[in-house]
Design a protein around this motif. Structure first.
Motif, PDB file in Angstrom:
ATOM      1  N   ASN A   1      35.662  47.635  39.298  1.00  0.00           N
ATOM      2  CA  ASN A   1      35.516  49.087  39.267  1.00  0.00           C
ATOM      3  C   ASN A   1      34.953  49.557  37.928  1.00  0.00           C
ATOM      4  O   ASN A   1      34.113  50.454  37.882  1.00  0.00           O
ATOM      5  CB  ASN A   1      36.860  49.781  39.521  1.00  0.00           C
TER       6      ASN A   1
ATOM      7  N   GLU B   1      40.033  43.850  40.718  1.00  0.00           N
ATOM      8  CA  GLU B   1      39.586  45.172  41.171  1.00  0.00           C
ATOM      9  C   GLU B   1      39.290  46.085  39.977  1.00  0.00           C
ATOM     10  O   GLU B   1      38.275  46.783  39.953  1.00  0.00           O
ATOM     11  CB  GLU B   1      40.698  45.783  42.038  1.00  0.00           C
TER      12      GLU B   1
ATOM     13  N   GLN C   1      44.634  42.716  41.499  1.00  0.00           N
ATOM     14  CA  GLN C   1      44.515  44.037  40.857  1.00  0.00           C
ATOM     15  C   GLN C   1      43.611  43.964  39.631  1.00  0.00           C
ATOM     16  O   GLN C   1      42.821  44.873  39.372  1.00  0.00           O
ATOM     17  CB  GLN C   1      45.904  44.545  40.432  1.00  0.00           C
TER      18      GLN C   1
END
Lengths: 308, 240
Positions: free
Chosen positions: A304, A300, A297
């Motif tokens: 992002n 990511e 996570q």
């Protein structure tokens, strides 16, 4: 999904519109042919007669209008080549939303080669947004090779935001620009490649006018076995300011090359290049993990944010 | 209650950084860890947060052995850690970080609320990327705001005062006091600052990888302030 739905789904992914706009100019190209068009009083879209493509004519002084020109390919075996010329009249201030989506569930490759030329007249301002996207389960490759050429007249400003996040197997982007007195260009490029994808970007910017400036920022993430190349050539032929920045996150077995070149042909030309390639910083992962995120996570979130 | 039992930590080359440290941090206690530079304080904090794994010993949180748990699991069990050197991120905004800390999307108003408490006023801060444009002092405050947004039972700060100007220092003290009142958790601060030591329930002096002294501030602070030689670990609080 029927053909219309595939077209509109791709259009929404590359241009952020889910249905044909009621107001504003647009031209939608699907599988190598015009599919829908709307003109406005200030923006005329005209089909070229000598080669495939359109001329987008923005009247001088046009303010605050948008033009949507997405191109989509819905199947394999399409080899689309299109020439789009944008004439941005003196003092105009407009936004152009372009983009290309390729949906290929077949075994043959599909190509979209868009050649965009921008003639930005005196004191005009234009923001160009372009998104590239590929999808489909076929073995045929999704290939997008865009070319942009910018001719920026005195005091004009062009901003280009280009994004390619997923699904494009191969892309070679060539950007050229000539900036006259007081003209400015800001380019922000975001690329993510995965699997065996290949992405190349070439910038060739010539600042010929006094007080011209150019700011290029390329942020990319290369995952899996993908390969990326960033090449920039920036020349200052007058008192000008040029800055290019290539910032890449490399992961897995990917390869990223950055080849910057800055050429000063005037003592007042100030040119800067920065290139950074590296993996995600361990401390960034750790910080987000101390907030309760898992490593995946955290990764990511970092990617992002980096490509936002 | 956080309990460290016989914790030791050695570098791969065998150099011993922490030597047999046992420490209990009861609920709602305000503990300040101090001691000479290089004594092992930050290493101990990283061991508590799960960033470093002790070579010996165990850690228990509310009776559960968490020695084998990673950073994420410990964070989710209620341990927060403010880094001595905050991390910068490209493209991630202050509001993103505060939202991740809070475990839900915070509104601009809510994010501003946390920032105001740490002395960063103005909506302008909220949507800024946490990148090199921030000063060290601003980043430290964002780091503290994240811990406030988490509101966990153990809040661990590694030298939060470093880089914070004197004018703001008074506010920093009240931030910790307020946090202690509101969250009702334990606060553990690594610090060299007398004014932070002065608000502690308990002071732990770590030197040479060991606990050199431990006790209430009334007992420890006067000794530290009288300029007595820094205690070393080998004689357990005595002066060599």
């Amino acid at each position: 999904m029927n053909a219309y739905d595939i077209v509109m789904d791709l259009v929404s992914k590359v241009s952020d519109i889910s249905e044909l706009p009621q107001i504003g100019a647009y031209n939608i190209r699907a599988d190598g042919a015009g599919a829908a068009r709307q003109n406005t009083e200030n923006i005329q879209i005209i089909t070229k007669t000598d080669k495939p493509g359109i001329d987008i004519m923005v009247k001088p002084g046009t303010k605050g209008e948008k033009v949507f020109i997405p191109a989509v390919i819905t199947r394999g075996g399409v080899d689309d080549l299109v020439y789009n010329d944008f004439y941005i009249g003196e003092g105009a201030d407009v936004e152009i939303i372009a983009g290309c989506g390729v949906h290929n569930c077949d075994c043959e490759d599909s190509h979209h080669n868009g050649i965009h030329r921008f003639f930005v007249e005196k004191n005009a301002r234009v923001r160009y947004v372009e998104k590239h996207f590929g999808e489909g389960t076929g073995t045929g490759k999704r290939i997008i090779n865009p070319v942009t050429e910018v001719f920026a007249e005195e005091g004009s400003y062009i901003e280009m935001d280009t994004v390619q996040i997923e699904g494009v197997d191969s892309t070679k982007r060539v950007n050229k620009a000539v900036l006259k007195e007081g003209a400015s260009m800001v380019v922000t490029e975001k690329i993510m490649t995965h699997d065996d994808q290949v992405a190349e970007t070439h910038f060739d910017v010539d600042m010929v006018g006094q007080g011209s400036s150019c700011h290029l920022v390329s942020r990319s993430v290369a995952k899996d076995n993908s390969r990326q190349l960033f090449q920039s050539y920036m020349k200052g032929e007058a008192q000008c300011y040029g800055h290019s920045e290539c910032d890449a996150i490399i992961m897995d077995s990917a390869t990223v090359s950055a080849i910057p070149e800055v050429v000063a042909a005037d003592v007042e030309a100030q040119l800067v290049h920065e290139a950074t390639i590296g993996k995600i910083a361990g401390e960034q992962l750790i910080k987000l993990m101390t907030l309760g995120l898992t490593e995946a996570q955290a990764e990511e979130q970092i990617i992002n944010g980096f490509l936002r | 209650m956080l309990e460290l039992e016989h914790i030791s930590y050695a570098l791969p080359d065998g150099k011993q950084i922490i030597r047999d440290v046992s420490l209990k941090i009861p609920d709602e206690k305000f503990v300040v860890i101090t001691g000479p530079n290089g004594g092992g304080k930050s290493t101990l904090a990283k061991i508590i947060a799960g960033i470093l794994t002790p070579t010996q010993g165990s850690i228990r949180l509310d009776g559960e052995d968490i020695t084998g748990l990673g950073i994420t699991e410990r964070a989710n069990r209620g341990i927060s850690f403010a880094f001595q050197q905050p991390v910068r991120f490209k493209g991630i905004t202050v509001r993103d970080l505060l939202s991740l800390a809070a475990g839900r999307e915070l509104s601009v108003k809510e994010a501003c609320g946390y920032l105001t408490e740490v002395g960063l006023n103005g909506v302008g801060y909220v949507e800024r990327e946490v990148n090199a444009s921030f000063s060290g002092g601003e980043l430290k405050r964002i780091e503290i705001a994240m811990i406030m947004a988490r509101g966990t039972k153990i809040s661990l700060f590694d030298e939060p005062e470093a880089g914070i100007d004197l004018w703001s220092f008074k506010n920093l003290i009240s931030v910790f006091e307020q946090m202690h009142d509101q969250i009702k958790g334990s606060i553990v601060i690594i610090s060299h600052q007398e004014r932070i030591l002065d608000i502690a329930d308990e002071i732990v002096v770590i030197a040479d990888g060991q606990i050199a002294q431990i006790g209430g501030k009334e007992q420890i602070l006067p000794e530290l302030l009288t300029g007595a030689p820094a205690p070393c670990g080998c004689c357990k609080g005595g002066i060599c």
